[in-house]
Design a protein around this motif. Sequence first.
Motif, PDB file in Angstrom:
ATOM      1  N   LEU A  46     -11.665  -2.166  -2.747  1.00  0.00           N
ATOM      2  CA  LEU A  46     -11.162  -3.328  -2.045  1.00  0.00           C
ATOM      3  C   LEU A  46     -12.128  -3.682  -1.115  1.00  0.00           C
ATOM      4  CD1 LEU A  46      -8.775  -5.031  -0.755  1.00  0.00           C
ATOM      5  CD2 LEU A  46      -8.166  -2.977   0.692  1.00  0.00           C
ATOM      6  N   MET A  47     -12.409  -4.935  -1.080  1.00  0.00           N
ATOM      7  CA  MET A  47     -13.560  -5.343  -0.102  1.00  0.00           C
ATOM      8  C   MET A  47     -12.933  -5.693   1.281  1.00  0.00           C
ATOM      9  SD  MET A  47     -16.056  -4.896  -2.298  1.00  0.00           S
ATOM     10  CE  MET A  47     -17.399  -5.659  -1.176  1.00  0.00           C
ATOM     11  N   ASP A  48     -11.788  -6.548   1.145  1.00  0.00           N
ATOM     12  CA  ASP A  48     -11.412  -6.984   2.403  1.00  0.00           C
ATOM     13  C   ASP A  48     -10.255  -6.524   2.861  1.00  0.00           C
ATOM     14  OD1 ASP A  48     -10.549  -8.479   4.683  1.00  0.00           O
ATOM     15  OD2 ASP A  48     -10.368 -10.440   3.617  1.00  0.00           O
ATOM     16  N   ALA A  49     -10.057  -5.574   4.021  1.00  0.00           N
ATOM     17  CA  ALA A  49      -8.819  -5.149   4.242  1.00  0.00           C
ATOM     18  C   ALA A  49      -7.628  -5.737   4.536  1.00  0.00           C
ATOM     19  CB  ALA A  49      -9.073  -4.064   5.733  1.00  0.00           C
ATOM     20  N   ALA A  50      -7.899  -7.383   4.769  1.00  0.00           N
ATOM     21  CA  ALA A  50      -6.798  -8.283   4.800  1.00  0.00           C
ATOM     22  C   ALA A  50      -6.012  -8.429   3.490  1.00  0.00           C
ATOM     23  CB  ALA A  50      -7.227  -9.541   5.658  1.00  0.00           C
ATOM     24  N   SER A  51      -6.689  -8.246   2.437  1.00  0.00           N
ATOM     25  CA  SER A  51      -6.345  -8.403   1.115  1.00  0.00           C
ATOM     26  C   SER A  51      -5.531  -7.248   0.435  1.00  0.00           C
ATOM     27  CB  SER A  51      -7.505  -9.074   0.112  1.00  0.00           C
ATOM     28  OG  SER A  51      -7.802 -10.242   0.630  1.00  0.00           O
ATOM     29  N   ALA A  52      -5.330  -6.067   1.472  1.00  0.00           N
ATOM     30  CA  ALA A  52      -4.693  -4.941   0.999  1.00  0.00           C
ATOM     31  C   ALA A  52      -3.240  -5.163   0.127  1.00  0.00           C
ATOM     32  CB  ALA A  52      -4.646  -3.770   1.981  1.00  0.00           C
ATOM     33  N   VAL A  53      -2.563  -5.778   1.011  1.00  0.00           N
ATOM     34  CA  VAL A  53      -1.163  -5.902   0.655  1.00  0.00           C
ATOM     35  C   VAL A  53      -1.377  -6.782  -0.884  1.00  0.00           C
ATOM     36  CG1 VAL A  53       1.174  -7.025   0.638  1.00  0.00           C
ATOM     37  CG2 VAL A  53       0.085  -5.549   2.791  1.00  0.00           C
ATOM     38  N   PRO A  54      -1.685  -7.762  -0.798  1.00  0.00           N
ATOM     39  CA  PRO A  54      -1.707  -8.611  -2.009  1.00  0.00           C
ATOM     40  C   PRO A  54      -2.478  -7.987  -3.319  1.00  0.00           C
ATOM     41  CG  PRO A  54      -3.001  -9.907  -0.419  1.00  0.00           C
ATOM     42  CD  PRO A  54      -2.242  -8.830   0.300  1.00  0.00           C
ATOM     43  N   TRP A  55      -3.640  -7.376  -2.989  1.00  0.00           N
ATOM     44  CA  TRP A  55      -4.239  -6.356  -3.827  1.00  0.00           C
ATOM     45  C   TRP A  55      -3.490  -5.236  -4.564  1.00  0.00           C
ATOM     46  CZ3 TRP A  55      -9.513  -6.080  -5.029  1.00  0.00           C
ATOM     47  CH2 TRP A  55     -10.079  -4.975  -5.856  1.00  0.00           C
ATOM     48  N   ILE A  56      -2.586  -4.681  -3.724  1.00  0.00           N
ATOM     49  CA  ILE A  56      -1.542  -3.618  -4.370  1.00  0.00           C
ATOM     50  C   ILE A  56      -0.590  -4.224  -5.153  1.00  0.00           C
ATOM     51  CG2 ILE A  56       0.401  -2.109  -3.557  1.00  0.00           C
ATOM     52  CD1 ILE A  56      -1.335  -1.712  -0.895  1.00  0.00           C
ATOM     53  N   MET A  57      -0.007  -5.564  -4.868  1.00  0.00           N
ATOM     54  CA  MET A  57       0.866  -6.380  -5.441  1.00  0.00           C
ATOM     55  C   MET A  57       0.434  -6.817  -6.930  1.00  0.00           C
ATOM     56  SD  MET A  57       3.760  -6.815  -3.805  1.00  0.00           S
ATOM     57  CE  MET A  57       3.517  -4.990  -3.285  1.00  0.00           C
ATOM     58  N   LEU A  58      -0.775  -7.123  -7.006  1.00  0.00           N
ATOM     59  CA  LEU A  58      -1.336  -7.529  -8.207  1.00  0.00           C
ATOM     60  C   LEU A  58      -1.718  -6.351  -9.087  1.00  0.00           C
ATOM     61  CD1 LEU A  58      -4.031  -9.895  -7.146  1.00  0.00           C
ATOM     62  CD2 LEU A  58      -2.049 -10.577  -8.371  1.00  0.00           C
ATOM     63  N   LEU A 101       8.849  -2.497  -1.710  1.00  0.00           N
ATOM     64  CA  LEU A 101       9.454  -1.332  -2.076  1.00  0.00           C
ATOM     65  C   LEU A 101       9.100  -0.871  -3.529  1.00  0.00           C
ATOM     66  CD1 LEU A 101      11.653   0.699  -1.238  1.00  0.00           C
ATOM     67  CD2 LEU A 101      13.339  -0.879  -1.982  1.00  0.00           C
ATOM     68  N   HIS A 102       8.994  -1.656  -4.388  1.00  0.00           N
ATOM     69  CA  HIS A 102       8.621  -1.484  -5.878  1.00  0.00           C
ATOM     70  C   HIS A 102       7.091  -0.837  -5.595  1.00  0.00           C
ATOM     71  CE1 HIS A 102       7.965  -1.423 -10.299  1.00  0.00           C
ATOM     72  NE2 HIS A 102       6.890  -2.246 -10.028  1.00  0.00           N
ATOM     73  N   ALA A 103       6.248  -1.369  -4.990  1.00  0.00           N
ATOM     74  CA  ALA A 103       4.955  -0.949  -5.148  1.00  0.00           C
ATOM     75  C   ALA A 103       4.963   0.638  -4.259  1.00  0.00           C
ATOM     76  CB  ALA A 103       4.212  -1.917  -4.192  1.00  0.00           C
ATOM     77  N   LEU A 104       5.766   0.586  -3.240  1.00  0.00           N
ATOM     78  CA  LEU A 104       5.932   1.852  -2.544  1.00  0.00           C
ATOM     79  C   LEU A 104       6.184   2.930  -3.632  1.00  0.00           C
ATOM     80  CD1 LEU A 104       5.721   3.104   0.348  1.00  0.00           C
ATOM     81  CD2 LEU A 104       8.198   2.708   0.334  1.00  0.00           C
ATOM     82  N   ILE A 105       7.221   2.816  -4.423  1.00  0.00           N
ATOM     83  CA  ILE A 105       7.650   3.902  -5.139  1.00  0.00           C
ATOM     84  C   ILE A 105       6.644   4.162  -6.277  1.00  0.00           C
ATOM     85  CG2 ILE A 105       9.623   4.090  -6.896  1.00  0.00           C
ATOM     86  CD1 ILE A 105      11.622   2.380  -5.080  1.00  0.00           C
ATOM     87  N   GLN A 106       6.065   2.962  -6.816  1.00  0.00           N
ATOM     88  CA  GLN A 106       4.912   3.187  -7.573  1.00  0.00           C
ATOM     89  C   GLN A 106       4.077   4.211  -7.416  1.00  0.00           C
ATOM     90  OE1 GLN A 106       4.408   1.801 -11.038  1.00  0.00           O
ATOM     91  NE2 GLN A 106       6.807   1.355 -10.910  1.00  0.00           N
ATOM     92  N   SER A 107       3.839   4.147  -6.021  1.00  0.00           N
ATOM     93  CA  SER A 107       2.522   4.998  -5.329  1.00  0.00           C
ATOM     94  C   SER A 107       3.279   6.107  -5.095  1.00  0.00           C
ATOM     95  CB  SER A 107       1.934   4.017  -4.285  1.00  0.00           C
ATOM     96  OG  SER A 107       1.448   3.060  -4.555  1.00  0.00           O
ATOM     97  N   ASN A 108       4.315   6.366  -5.294  1.00  0.00           N
ATOM     98  CA  ASN A 108       5.081   7.740  -4.944  1.00  0.00           C
ATOM     99  C   ASN A 108       5.131   7.838  -3.352  1.00  0.00           C
ATOM    100  OD1 ASN A 108       5.439   8.819  -7.641  1.00  0.00           O
ATOM    101  ND2 ASN A 108       3.454   9.287  -7.724  1.00  0.00           N
ATOM    102  N   GLY A 109       5.487   6.721  -2.663  1.00  0.00           N
ATOM    103  CA  GLY A 109       5.264   6.718  -1.062  1.00  0.00           C
ATOM    104  C   GLY A 109       6.542   6.554  -0.418  1.00  0.00           C
ATOM    105  N   LEU A 110       7.532   7.075  -1.115  1.00  0.00           N
ATOM    106  CA  LEU A 110       9.069   6.664  -0.513  1.00  0.00           C
ATOM    107  C   LEU A 110       9.184   7.713   0.701  1.00  0.00           C
ATOM    108  CD1 LEU A 110      11.401   5.184  -0.639  1.00  0.00           C
ATOM    109  CD2 LEU A 110      12.566   6.936  -2.128  1.00  0.00           C
ATOM    110  N   SER A 111       8.453   8.891   0.622  1.00  0.00           N
ATOM    111  CA  SER A 111       8.450   9.871   1.758  1.00  0.00           C
ATOM    112  C   SER A 111       7.648   9.460   2.999  1.00  0.00           C
ATOM    113  CB  SER A 111       8.043  11.212   1.301  1.00  0.00           C
ATOM    114  OG  SER A 111       6.672  11.059   0.984  1.00  0.00           O
ATOM    115  N   VAL A 112       6.663   8.720   2.740  1.00  0.00           N
ATOM    116  CA  VAL A 112       6.055   8.076   3.736  1.00  0.00           C
ATOM    117  C   VAL A 112       6.951   7.097   4.536  1.00  0.00           C
ATOM    118  CG1 VAL A 112       4.000   6.601   4.307  1.00  0.00           C
ATOM    119  CG2 VAL A 112       3.835   8.264   2.568  1.00  0.00           C
ATOM    120  N   TYR A 113       7.495   6.074   3.901  1.00  0.00           N
ATOM    121  CA  TYR A 113       8.431   5.412   4.576  1.00  0.00           C
ATOM    122  C   TYR A 113       9.373   6.005   5.284  1.00  0.00           C
ATOM    123  CZ  TYR A 113      11.904   1.833   5.294  1.00  0.00           C
ATOM    124  OH  TYR A 113      12.725   0.748   5.908  1.00  0.00           O
TER     125      TYR A 113
END
Length: 412
Positions: A246-258, A151-163
């Motif tokens: 991003l090189m590996d799509a499977a790492s998208a979520v941890p990449w965003i977290m970092l 949720l923090h990452a979502l807000i940081q990306s201004n993506g609340l409306s996406v959710y």
Amino acid sequence: MAQRNLGAVRVAALLVSASYGVAFLLGSGEMAVHAGMAGSLYAIVTALGILALGLAAPTLWRGRQLIWDVFGERYGPAVRKLVALLSLVWMSGVLAAQIHGGIAVLVAVGLPATHALALIAAALLVMSSVELGMAAMLFAFCLMGTNIALLHALIQSNGLSVYLHAWPSFFREIGNAPPAETVVTIAAIGFLVVTGSDYQQFVITARRPRDAWLGCALASVFLMVTGFLPAATVVAALHAGRLFGLMDAASAVPWIMLQTGGGMGPLCIGAILLAALGSGTAVTRAMACALEGLRPVAGRHGHASRILIIAIGCAIASDGQAIVTTIVSLNVVYVAAIGLLFVLHETGRQVAPRCAPLMMLSGAATSLTVTAVRCTGVSSIPVWLPLPAGLAASACVLVAWRVELLRRRAQS
């Protein structure tokens, strides 16, 4: 089977831990990189499947039998062992997906892939020995932390409306996906949630029937609420340009977290990893139970059995497929083998005990053959074909058996 000592909240936590693993979190994120909010398909189907499981929970609790025991009583010990063996096949795919995703998490923080594989395998072995009640609370805290981080990452990306607009976006983008592939994915995931022993084990170990169905309801609601978070976070990050490089799509979520976690990044990664391992732990336990059903003496060597199970998962994890694709491809073999027999059993239709294993073997063999041919690239076979081909083969065996039976009766 474990003692019946789980309350509704612990049942819900364990059901969620069996779902909210790598496929739910990282698999949804991986799919969202290419398919947008349609990447939440695995999560939403899982939530609906657990809701359906809740309807059957009182019956399951009273019977205290996993699916191979139910089929064994009806069709004999050969079918019981065959269902347990096929359960090992699909659970191997799920376990491999957890390992694959765990590696993706650790690689995202800079660990070499070989070291990550060894660490994930060791962690699964340790956590599969943790008492269920303690595991429920541990995973509940990790899941809470993971969702807060998302949720923090979502807000940081201004993506609340996406959710907030997730449902309309989900239906729109699912409608644009290939219909046959979507139907097969829904069938492969939903059927396994309702009939899979990794989910049924927690319903059976509930303290009361009320705890069983209420735990399913709570888990389903939780997964409905959180199911869109991974895909929404990835879609918002894509729009914000946070996935560049991003090189590996499977790492998208941890990449965003970092990227968005700041000093909390490693802690967020740890919570994601523990939540993902929860799913691997549940599957490892269920596979050990299935292995014991095939060879009862295996129960005396539980530690060795779990090492073997985790080793098989590690081997499959190197197939190079996407996380959700790995799960679906092996789920399909199981559904093709027992899907028709399950429907006939639930509707009270009689199938001869000698016919049942032939139906299962025919469905599984056909599905595996079509999958193998497709993977070799010899022919341009659609990705959805293994399931209907396997079910058709199973149905042909049933029809042939009944025709032969009618012929013999006519002659006599």
